[in-house]
Design a protein around this motif. Structure first.
Motif, PDB file in Angstrom:
ATOM      1  N   UNK A   2     -14.519  45.141  -2.451  1.00  0.00           N
ATOM      2  CA  UNK A   2     -14.584  43.850  -3.145  1.00  0.00           C
ATOM      3  C   UNK A   2     -15.216  42.810  -2.222  1.00  0.00           C
ATOM      4  N   UNK A   3     -14.789  42.807  -0.966  1.00  0.00           N
ATOM      5  CA  UNK A   3     -15.329  41.831  -0.013  1.00  0.00           C
ATOM      6  C   UNK A   3     -16.825  42.058   0.187  1.00  0.00           C
ATOM      7  N   UNK A   4     -17.225  43.318   0.251  1.00  0.00           N
ATOM      8  CA  UNK A   4     -18.658  43.610   0.405  1.00  0.00           C
ATOM      9  C   UNK A   4     -19.418  43.088  -0.800  1.00  0.00           C
ATOM     10  N   UNK A   5     -18.824  43.269  -1.966  1.00  0.00           N
ATOM     11  CA  UNK A   5     -19.495  42.808  -3.180  1.00  0.00           C
ATOM     12  C   UNK A   5     -19.631  41.287  -3.157  1.00  0.00           C
ATOM     13  N   UNK A   6     -18.594  40.612  -2.665  1.00  0.00           N
ATOM     14  CA  UNK A   6     -18.640  39.145  -2.603  1.00  0.00           C
ATOM     15  C   UNK A   6     -19.642  38.680  -1.543  1.00  0.00           C
ATOM     16  N   UNK A   7     -19.551  39.256  -0.355  1.00  0.00           N
ATOM     17  CA  UNK A   7     -20.341  38.728   0.755  1.00  0.00           C
ATOM     18  C   UNK A   7     -21.787  39.208   0.766  1.00  0.00           C
ATOM     19  N   UNK A   8     -22.056  40.364   0.195  1.00  0.00           N
ATOM     20  CA  UNK A   8     -23.391  40.930   0.415  1.00  0.00           C
ATOM     21  C   UNK A   8     -24.187  41.297  -0.826  1.00  0.00           C
ATOM     22  N   UNK A   9     -23.552  41.331  -1.992  1.00  0.00           N
ATOM     23  CA  UNK A   9     -24.278  41.924  -3.118  1.00  0.00           C
ATOM     24  C   UNK A   9     -25.492  41.103  -3.540  1.00  0.00           C
ATOM     25  N   UNK A  10     -25.572  39.838  -3.132  1.00  0.00           N
ATOM     26  CA  UNK A  10     -26.713  39.037  -3.559  1.00  0.00           C
ATOM     27  C   UNK A  10     -27.944  39.306  -2.694  1.00  0.00           C
ATOM     28  N   UNK A  11     -27.723  39.765  -1.476  1.00  0.00           N
ATOM     29  CA  UNK A  11     -28.850  40.003  -0.574  1.00  0.00           C
ATOM     30  C   UNK A  11     -29.129  41.482  -0.363  1.00  0.00           C
ATOM     31  N   UNK A  12     -28.074  42.264  -0.412  1.00  0.00           N
ATOM     32  CA  UNK A  12     -28.212  43.665  -0.059  1.00  0.00           C
ATOM     33  C   UNK A  12     -28.012  44.522  -1.291  1.00  0.00           C
ATOM     34  N   UNK A  13     -28.318  45.789  -1.120  1.00  0.00           N
ATOM     35  CA  UNK A  13     -28.230  46.703  -2.238  1.00  0.00           C
ATOM     36  C   UNK A  13     -26.799  47.231  -2.354  1.00  0.00           C
ATOM     37  N   UNK A  14     -25.995  46.538  -3.147  1.00  0.00           N
ATOM     38  CA  UNK A  14     -24.642  47.026  -3.385  1.00  0.00           C
ATOM     39  C   UNK A  14     -24.496  47.196  -4.891  1.00  0.00           C
ATOM     40  N   UNK A  15     -24.448  48.433  -5.320  1.00  0.00           N
ATOM     41  CA  UNK A  15     -24.489  48.721  -6.757  1.00  0.00           C
ATOM     42  C   UNK A  15     -23.287  48.123  -7.478  1.00  0.00           C
ATOM     43  N   UNK A  58     -16.891  38.413  21.245  1.00  0.00           N
ATOM     44  CA  UNK A  58     -17.831  39.115  20.378  1.00  0.00           C
ATOM     45  C   UNK A  58     -18.273  40.430  21.002  1.00  0.00           C
ATOM     46  N   UNK A  59     -18.572  41.409  20.152  1.00  0.00           N
ATOM     47  CA  UNK A  59     -19.136  42.663  20.628  1.00  0.00           C
ATOM     48  C   UNK A  59     -20.493  42.888  19.987  1.00  0.00           C
ATOM     49  N   UNK A  60     -20.810  42.081  19.000  1.00  0.00           N
ATOM     50  CA  UNK A  60     -22.103  42.146  18.321  1.00  0.00           C
ATOM     51  C   UNK A  60     -22.386  40.720  17.868  1.00  0.00           C
ATOM     52  N   UNK A  61     -23.654  40.393  17.584  1.00  0.00           N
ATOM     53  CA  UNK A  61     -23.915  39.020  17.145  1.00  0.00           C
ATOM     54  C   UNK A  61     -22.994  38.646  15.988  1.00  0.00           C
ATOM     55  N   UNK A  62     -22.298  37.533  16.132  1.00  0.00           N
ATOM     56  CA  UNK A  62     -21.287  37.120  15.164  1.00  0.00           C
ATOM     57  C   UNK A  62     -21.927  36.365  14.012  1.00  0.00           C
ATOM     58  N   UNK A  63     -21.640  36.824  12.813  1.00  0.00           N
ATOM     59  CA  UNK A  63     -22.163  36.158  11.630  1.00  0.00           C
ATOM     60  C   UNK A  63     -21.006  35.798  10.705  1.00  0.00           C
ATOM     61  N   UNK A  64     -21.129  34.683  10.012  1.00  0.00           N
ATOM     62  CA  UNK A  64     -20.037  34.259   9.147  1.00  0.00           C
ATOM     63  C   UNK A  64     -20.058  35.027   7.831  1.00  0.00           C
ATOM     64  N   UNK A  65     -18.876  35.499   7.435  1.00  0.00           N
ATOM     65  CA  UNK A  65     -18.683  36.074   6.107  1.00  0.00           C
ATOM     66  C   UNK A  65     -17.479  35.380   5.496  1.00  0.00           C
ATOM     67  N   UNK A  66     -17.447  35.293   4.179  1.00  0.00           N
ATOM     68  CA  UNK A  66     -16.263  34.660   3.582  1.00  0.00           C
ATOM     69  C   UNK A  66     -15.026  35.519   3.817  1.00  0.00           C
ATOM     70  N   UNK A  67     -15.228  36.811   4.052  1.00  0.00           N
ATOM     71  CA  UNK A  67     -14.061  37.670   4.255  1.00  0.00           C
ATOM     72  C   UNK A  67     -13.339  37.342   5.559  1.00  0.00           C
ATOM     73  N   UNK A  68     -13.968  36.582   6.447  1.00  0.00           N
ATOM     74  CA  UNK A  68     -13.297  36.214   7.694  1.00  0.00           C
ATOM     75  C   UNK A  68     -12.290  35.087   7.491  1.00  0.00           C
ATOM     76  N   UNK A  69     -12.426  34.347   6.392  1.00  0.00           N
ATOM     77  CA  UNK A  69     -11.571  33.180   6.186  1.00  0.00           C
ATOM     78  C   UNK A  69     -10.327  33.573   5.396  1.00  0.00           C
ATOM     79  N   UNK A  70      -9.163  33.471   6.027  1.00  0.00           N
ATOM     80  CA  UNK A  70      -7.919  33.839   5.348  1.00  0.00           C
ATOM     81  C   UNK A  70      -7.659  32.951   4.146  1.00  0.00           C
ATOM     82  N   UNK A  71      -8.047  31.687   4.267  1.00  0.00           N
ATOM     83  CA  UNK A  71      -7.727  30.737   3.208  1.00  0.00           C
ATOM     84  C   UNK A  71      -8.975  30.395   2.396  1.00  0.00           C
TER      85      UNK A  71
END
Lengths: 482, 681
Positions: free
Chosen positions: A186-199, B461-474
């Motif tokens: 679900x998180x992948x779909x939210x964070x990446x599906x607009x840019x990446x290929x997530x079916x 960091x162990x790799x270039x850090x990029x923001x994802x919404x999944x990182x935000x608990x709230x």
């Protein structure tokens, strides 16, 4: 004395070590209370108490009290009116009812100022919060508290490990893995599906997984508390009319005169409890007052308590005086059906015990014994005589197999819940999965929140799941660019 | 009037940059001996936000960069925002930063990503015109009071000798430029060197020093000071950029057309519209890799230094090479993005590569629309030093060096938005520190910037850090729509980096939203009355309870507009906030649930741990493992310590206990000394 929620932990502990009282309790009942003096500022820091030793087979009872009012509890129940006892020192005290000042028991009292983690895994950070609050109350004076906490959390960890290494552990771990994958997708779909290929199919698979998991967890929750019974003991209640021989049966079963037996109807007026081991299964056996209308106030209260016990029972042994049975078998069956209705709300969980079989003519006895079996609308029926021990062995076999069914044989079938705490977290987990379904089509962020909550709830049993762990799965399952 | 003022900002004509820039900043001689409050090194996303924020807070600020005309340059992709990143842009804007407004000025293709997935995860994004973006940033900086820009290369960071009472602790005093021996002093220095710190470029089998194609790396002296003088632990990270393609050589009819939103949504809370008119927007194109691409990658592996060194690469796929090697046999997406209104180049997002240029050409020609494509500039890889960010405080100040702040890729992050967010926060704190005000922190419970900084300083960091919404608990509370409510008042009242115009506007919005919610809750009707008012809405009449307007607004099919037309007298004045109110209503129950947890975390974050604890000799019961973790990370608050993996509850209590005892002792000691002192005189 039911726990408000399955929690222990806190700052002081009062342990009461009593010489057993007369009513069939374990030989030693050790009450221990853990009290936590966190200030009332925290709305959620309510005072909680629980019997932290199991029911049934334990020789000592430990009662723990934790929360802001625990010092008050210690003061008014253990007679420390002037000042609290020295910390970590066991003192023999009388435990009194704070209202009536009646002495309830005697036991050891232990007071632990400071915050102690409970036997449930602390909610993330909750521990620190309590510690912080406790710190204001002089945590610093207690050297070595950390070690104590460490020992406790270690014990807790080992206990959890023991539980988790079995079949139950594997089951929860499997759920946890599947849930994590659902969340990652679900998180992948939210964070990446607009840019990446997530079916789009990804979400459909999550839908299926989520509803499967929800169904499995709900089914597991409906295991009729078998696991908890295994831990706390099966509640078996002996009920029936006066003078049917209920107390005699209790004494026979625990092989000692736990209850007073007399030919006078209405001898037993209160509930008499005794713990026994039935072929390896813990049983908490209660003898109750004979059911009859009485003008005696005390006896009426006894009958009320008896009915209450029957309602809460896992298994009821309905004892009938065989001499009162009609001699014809058909009429006897009808009589018994009628009798059962007057004793029990439902006849699902009971055994019918026809006592005083020795008083019947041999012929009638055999007829009843063979023909009453398998009569529709009647539970298992056994003729016994507490006087001559006749039929007692056969009855024990039936009782044992009933108890075994109630506990769930650990060797067979699905693993069962062993802790009320697990149940609470699993219920929350299932409810959170319902949130996913509710928002799935309208707001994926809120739907995902449901899966997050489910992962957190299950994580309280199987271990915390961090954002990085979810990202690991995402990056493994999907090709995500820079 | 505030709103008018806001929309004026976009209409403002950009000044003639070149005529302005040359006299002001090419000569550095007059700066020698000058005392600045803050010096910012670097003119990328982090540097420009840092310099502007420092100046807004009130510091005399100097921005030093190698080439004045590259200030505000977009070194890699011509786009801003996205899912997670868009939230950062909104937050930077809420704190009066530059990138949101620059995006509104330079954007040529606006879209809200995740439009159908719920407002909490909407990702405002725009394709940018590179030239316009740069122009806006430069113009903005030129018109910023207290800010001077100068061209030069920093040779050395000037620091005091270590404090004898606190070994290893320094204070920054300024910088020395490479050309000549100019020393410029400052109370705070912000380093935003991007990929330039010991940077080297990779194409095929050739490696050359550099931070960006055509630009030299930062001087070795700077790396030396950080590592040898200050003893900072550094690591090396890699990134890359795709080749730029000549637009005319691409057959775009073979790619899938991707149109922007028909009504562009601006990033900035101050803007009601974007500079680019809706009909002037440019499209993007989507195409896919073919098996030929995978074949070219495999055949050229031995000619590809950068990818060969990919021993402990990041978990995601930074290049087309890593994509086809890790997920073979698949088709991968390639976005063809415009570089600007007048640019004749396309940016192929998803095709970062480091193979020799002739093979790059072979590779792109395996993709149908690019069969005859020409490469304008080949792709390349960059390797650069970063400073392990666990050595920073949540104010982004180096713990062991008073006055030294780091922001952007030097902290191990990737992305413009991540850099801008850190730049703003580091710049504001550098200014506060220089002006003898306490530094400030943002919690992960209130912003993505807080999540970003907390993740960096407490986990590393162990790799270039990029923001994802999944990182935000709230996540459901930290939405793009409410960044102004979350941050603008704080930015004005506590940080000082927000103008009063923006502050007043945020208060107006806050009060209006509050009034509107109150008005909605005051509408208290039975279900049957609601049914009469809103016949099209499926309201269940089985419930006999009363429902408020707020309850109704939580229904899927109910919009604020519908309620406002049913109750014009109480609601029509709030029409401007229709969308925000709808979002507020839907999320309110979830945010209320979050609140308790947020408050608990904030309490723990208010308990700071001293930075000078020697965890190894601490006379308390901690396991070696726990000591090692605490020593490595040096969490700045108890809250940060609890979040560390491997830190047990018992360890936290022991630590807390120790800190309390020590504090008490210190206090007693101080009082005694004071008494002795008084007695002597």
């Amino acid at each position: 004395m039911l726990p408000l929620r399955p929690v222990c932990g806190g700052i002081w502990r009062a342990a009461v070590h009593t010489v057993r009282m007369s009513r069939g309790a374990p030989p030693y009942r050790l009450f221990s209370s853990t009290c936590d003096g966190a200030p009332a500022a925290l709305a959620d820091a309510d005072t909680i108490f629980a019997l932290s030793s199991g029911h049934g087979r334990c020789g000592v009872a430990v009662v723990r009290v934790s929360g802001p009012a625990s010092a008050t509890a210690l003061r008014c129940m253990a007679g420390f009116t002037q000042r609290l006892p020295p910390p970590r020192t066991a003192l023999l005290r009388s435990i009194t009812d704070p209202r009536s000042t009646e002495v309830l028991d005697r036991g050891l009292v232990l007071w632990f100022p400071g915050s102690v983690p409970g036997l449930r895994p602390a909610e993330a950070g909750e521990f620190t919060r309590r510690a912080f609050q406790a710190g204001k109350l002089g945590l610093t004076e207690v050297e070595g508290l950390g070690d104590l906490i460490h020992a406790e959390t270690e014990a807790q960890r080992r206990q959890a490990l023991r539980q988790m290494s079995g079949e139950l552990g594997r089951l929860y771990q499997d759920w946890s893995d599947r849930l994590k994958r659902c969340l990652a997708h679900v998180e992948a779909f939210i964070d990446f599906s607009e840019d990446e290929l997530i079916e789009d199919g990804v979400l459909n698979r999550v839908d299926v997984s989520v509803s499967d998991l929800q169904a499995e967890i709900e089914r597991h929750l409906k295991d009729e508390r078998r696991g908890e019974r295994l831990r706390s003991g099966v509640q078996v209640v002996i009920a029936g009319a006066t003078n049917a021989g209920k107390s005699s049966l209790l004494n026979k079963l625990c092989q000692r005169p736990a209850a007073i037996v007399s030919p006078i109807a209405g001898t037993t007026r209160d509930v008499v409890e005794t713990a026994l081991d039935l072929g390896g299964f813990p049983v908490l056996l209660s003898d109750t007052a004979g059911l009859r209308d009485s003008s005696d106030l005390v006896e009426r209260e006894g009958v009320r308590r008896a009915r209450e016990r029957v309602e809460q029972a896992d298994l009821t042994l309905v004892v009938v005086d065989s001499a009162h049975l009609p001699s014809e078998v058909d009429r006897a069956a009808a009589f018994l059906r009628e009798h059962l209705r007057s004793v029990l709300p439902d006849t699902d969980r009971c055994l019918l015990v026809l006592n005083k079989a020795d008083l019947l003519p041999e012929k009638q006895r055999q007829k009843l014994d063979t023909e009453l079996r398998g009569v529709s609308g009647l539970p298992a029926v056994r003729l016994i005589s507490c006087q001559t021990n006749e039929g007692l062995k056969a009855f024990l076999t039936v009782l044992h197999s009933s108890v075994k069914t109630l506990c769930g044989d650990p060797l067979f079938g699905a693993p069962t819940l062993t802790q009320a705490r697990h149940r609470a977290h699993l219920q929350r987990c299932a409810a959170a999965l319902a949130q996913y379904q509710r928002y799935r089509d309208t707001d994926l962020a809120l739907a995902a929140e449901g899966v997050r909550l489910a992962v957190t709830s299950l994580g309280r049993i199987t271990g915390r799941v961090g954002a990085e762990e979810i990202l690991d799965i995402i990056f493994k399952d999907f090709c995500i660019g820079k | 009037t505030n709103r008018e003022c806001a929309s004026h900002m976009l209409r403002k004509k950009l000044p003639f940059l070149h005529s302005l820039l040359s006299p002001v900043s090419r000569h550095v001689g007059h700066l020698t001996g000058h005392q600045y409050d803050v010096i910012v090194v670097g003119g990328g996303h982090a540097g420009t936000e840092a310099a502007a924020a420092a100046a807004r807070v009130g510091a005399e600020t100097l921005l030093i960069t190698q080439k004045i005309h590259t200030i505000g340059a977009l070194s890699c992709n011509p786009s801003l925002g996205g899912v997670g990143k868009g939230q950062l842009v909104k937050e930077v804007d809420a704190l009066d930063g530059l990138c949101g407004r620059a995006g509104d000025w330079a954007g040529i293709h606006f879209s809200i990503l995740n439009r159908r997935k719920g407002p909490a995860v909407w990702g405002p994004r725009a394709q940018l015109d590179r030239q316009r973006y740069r122009d806006f940033i430069q113009s903005e900086l030129l018109s910023t009071p207290r800010l001077t820009m100068v061209e030069g290369s920093v040779e050395e960071l000037l620091v005091t000798e270590p404090n004898p009472e606190e070994p290893g602790h320094h204070r920054v005093t300024g910088i020395r430029l490479a050309n000549g021996s100019h020393a410029i002093s400052a109370r705070s220095v912000v380093l935003t060197t991007g990929t330039f710190l010991s940077g080297s470029l990779f194409v095929g089998q050739t490696t050359s020093p550099g931070g960006r194609i055509g630009d030299a790396p930062s001087s070795a002296g700077l790396s030396h000071t950080l590592r040898e003088r200050l003893g900072l632990r550094t690591g090396r990270l890699r990134t890359g950029t795709p080749p730029r393609i000549v637009k005319d050589s691409v057959d775009l009819s073979l790619a899938k057309l991707h149109l922007p939103d028909s009504h562009p949504t601006p990033f900035s809370f101050l803007n009601t519209h974007t500079h680019c008119k809706p009909e002037e927007q440019l499209p993007c194109y989507l195409t896919f890799t073919t098996p030929g691409v995978e074949r070219v990658v495999r055949e050229s592996l031995q000619l590809n230094c950068h990818i060969q060194q990919d021993t402990k690469g990041p978990r995601y796929c930074p290049s087309i090479e890593s994509r086809v090697l890790r997920f073979p046999g698949r088709s991968h997406q390639v976005w063809l993005e415009p570089e600007g209104v007048t640019s004749d180049l396309l940016y192929p997002q998803g095709l970062s590569m480091t193979m020799p240029p002739d093979i790059q050409l072979r590779l792109i020609r395996e993709i149908p629309p690019m069969r005859r494509a020409e490469i304008h500039t080949p792709g390349y890889g960059v390797q650069y030093d970063f400073v392990c960010p666990t050595q920073l405080s949540p104010a982004l100040q180096v713990k062991s060096t008073q006055g030294l702040f780091l922001a952007g890729q030097i902290n191990g992050t990737t992305g413009y938005e991540e850099a801008a967010a850190q730049g703003l926060w580091a710049g504001a704190n550098a200014a506060r520190s220089a002006l003898s005000m306490p530094t400030v922190t943002l919690s992960r419970t209130e912003s993505y910037i807080g999540v970003l900084i907390d993740d960096l300083v407490s986990r590393g960091v162990t790799e270039p850090y990029r923001m994802f919404t999944s990182r935000a608990e709230f996540r459901t509370s930290l939405r793009p729509d409410n960044a102004d409510l979350r941050l603008t008042p704080k930015g004005f009242e506590e940080v000082g980096c927000v103008s009063s115009v923006r502050y007043q506007e945020s208060l107006r919005v806050r009060n209006s939203l509050q009034d509107a919610l109150t008005a909605l809750q005051a509408l208290f009707l039975s279900t049957s009355s609601w049914k009469k008012k809103l016949p099209s809405v499926p309201i269940s009449e089985t419930k006999s309870t009363l429902l408020t307007g707020l309850d109704l607004l939580q229904y899927n099919d109910v919009t604020f507009e519908m309620l406002a037309s049913a109750f014009p007298e109480s609601l029509s004045s709030f029409m401007e906030f229709a969308q925000r109110l709808k979002i507020e209503a839907v999320y309110k129950p979830h945010c209320d649930l979050n609140k308790k947890e947020i408050e608990r975390i904030q309490r723990e974050e208010n308990m700071s741990l001293p930075q000078d604890i020697d965890y190894f000799s601490l006379p308390v019961s901690l396991s070696d493992e726990v000591r090692e973790i605490l020593d490595r990370v040096r969490p700045s608050t108890l809250g940060a310590a609890t979040r560390l993996e491997g830190i047990t509850p018992a360890a936290v209590v022991n630590l807390l206990n120790y800190v309390r005892v020590t504090e008490k002792k210190k206090e007693t000691h101080r009082n005694q000394r004071q008494q002795e002192h008084t007695l002597k005189f």
